[in-house]
Design a protein around this motif. Structure first.
Motif, short mmCIF file in Angstrom:
data_model
loop_
_atom_site.label_atom_id
_atom_site.label_comp_id
_atom_site.label_asym_id
_atom_site.label_seq_id
_atom_site.Cartn_x
_atom_site.Cartn_y
_atom_site.Cartn_z
N LEU A 193 30.59 36.16 93.85
CA LEU A 193 29.65 36.70 94.83
C LEU A 193 30.34 36.69 96.18
CD1 LEU A 193 28.40 34.12 96.70
CD2 LEU A 193 27.48 33.57 94.48
N THR A 194 29.78 37.42 97.12
CA THR A 194 30.24 37.28 98.50
C THR A 194 29.05 36.82 99.32
OG1 THR A 194 29.73 39.55 99.21
CG2 THR A 194 31.91 39.16 98.25
N THR B 48 37.98 31.45 97.45
CA THR B 48 39.39 31.83 97.35
C THR B 48 39.68 33.19 97.96
OG1 THR B 48 38.86 32.69 95.18
CG2 THR B 48 39.92 30.52 95.26
N HIS B 49 38.64 33.99 98.20
CA HIS B 49 38.85 35.39 98.60
C HIS B 49 38.19 35.71 99.94
CE1 HIS B 49 40.15 35.65 94.49
NE2 HIS B 49 40.41 36.94 94.59
N GLU B 50 38.75 36.72 100.60
CA GLU B 50 38.07 37.34 101.73
C GLU B 50 37.17 38.45 101.18
OE1 GLU B 50 38.06 36.72 104.95
OE2 GLU B 50 39.70 35.28 105.11
N GLY B 51 35.98 38.56 101.72
CA GLY B 51 35.07 39.63 101.32
C GLY B 51 35.03 40.70 102.40
N THR C 101 37.06 42.36 97.43
CA THR C 101 37.52 41.04 97.83
C THR C 101 39.02 40.99 97.62
OG1 THR C 101 37.27 39.95 95.66
CG2 THR C 101 35.35 39.96 97.12
N THR C 102 39.69 40.22 98.46
CA THR C 102 41.14 40.07 98.30
C THR C 102 41.49 38.59 98.37
OG1 THR C 102 43.32 40.82 99.05
CG2 THR C 102 41.66 40.51 100.77
N ASP C 103 42.34 38.16 97.46
CA ASP C 103 42.73 36.76 97.38
C ASP C 103 43.35 36.32 98.71
OD1 ASP C 103 44.18 34.28 96.63
OD2 ASP C 103 43.66 34.88 94.59
N LYS C 104 42.91 35.17 99.23
CA LYS C 104 43.44 34.69 100.51
C LYS C 104 44.95 34.42 100.44
CE LYS C 104 39.00 32.94 102.14
NZ LYS C 104 38.12 31.77 102.42
N LEU D 28 44.98 41.48 103.51
CA LEU D 28 43.90 41.45 104.49
C LEU D 28 44.20 42.41 105.63
CD1 LEU D 28 41.26 40.27 105.54
CD2 LEU D 28 42.57 38.40 106.55
N GLY E 48 34.48 35.40 99.92
CA GLY E 48 34.47 35.82 98.51
C GLY E 48 34.60 34.59 97.62
#
Lengths: 150, 150
Positions: free
Chosen positions: A121-122, A142-145, B122-125, B131, B145
């Motif tokens: 989810l975000t 772990t992720h940027e949304g 979403t992209t893994d940090k 990003l 995310g």
């Protein structure tokens, strides 16, 4: 006891009331009588799609929570299915009773039943409590949304 | 000129090779001959679902990029559809030629054609360059995310 079931069109009024009764939702939803047609159109699309489930939490015959679960087949991770949770809300009067946690646990159970290897989810960075809530339940940020309005 | 089309089962070998030729993908994909059945099963599920599109980018008859676009109806935002991008990869030999940007522009065009009001991913940090890549294209990292392995 909180129970869960698939939402019906007749639940939409109560659901949209919950979506609108929210710090971010109040700016973007339209809880009116009658409800805008766009909510009914979206409900029909969700209801007709076996990869989408709109779930309501009920307590003493009242709707006290909602969430949408989307199941998606991906090629990545050796062709694994994922579950995505969106639009999680608990009725303002019922907060602090663990209904949110039970909603997410229900989504996890559904994701496992559908053979998903990841649930995701975000959450808006403005929702400061949400991140901690999901981390307590075992999610990792772990992720940027990233989003773009069209 | 880079062109785009829906992937076919006969493209899977080249696609999985791209997914595996990646700093994170190499740990989780299995690019073998023959390819594990799980990739074919996932492809069939994607191909049969009108809300999922597996897109390949082609240059001089070769597959040089891939992405999956998922269209989802949601109740939130007054019943708006969203497009979600996942599994974006460009062939290692073709990086730096703008193919990634063209893939994302293709996804944006498809999202608009499908009436989506938001496009998201979403992209893994751990992918530090990703990003910035998406921010340059107009995405904003407004969300966390969160993922949980099941």
């Amino acid at each position: 006891m909180v129970t869960f079931r698939n939402a019906m069109a007749t639940d939409l009024c109560e659901i949209v009331q919950m979506l609108a009764d929210d710090v971010l939702g109040q700016e973007r939803e339209r809880y009116e009588n009658p409800l805008p047609d766009s909510y009914f159109d979206a409900f029909e699309s969700i209801d007709a799609d076996r990869n989408n489930e709109l779930i309501v939490a009920c307590l003493d015959g009242q709707i006290v929570g909602v969430q949408q679960i989307t199941f998606t087949p991906y090629l990545t991770h050796q062709g694994g299915w994922r579950a995505t949770i969106e639009g999680v809300r608990t009725a303002a009067s019922e907060r602090g009773k663990g209904i949110g946690s039970k909603l997410i646990q229900y989504a996890i159970d559904r994701a496992k039943a559908r053979g998903c290897h990841i649930i995701q989810l975000t959450t808006d960075k403005k929702r400061e409590d949400s991140l901690r809530f999901y981390e307590r339940l075992g999610f990792t940020a772990t992720h940027e949304g990233l989003k773009m309005k069209l």
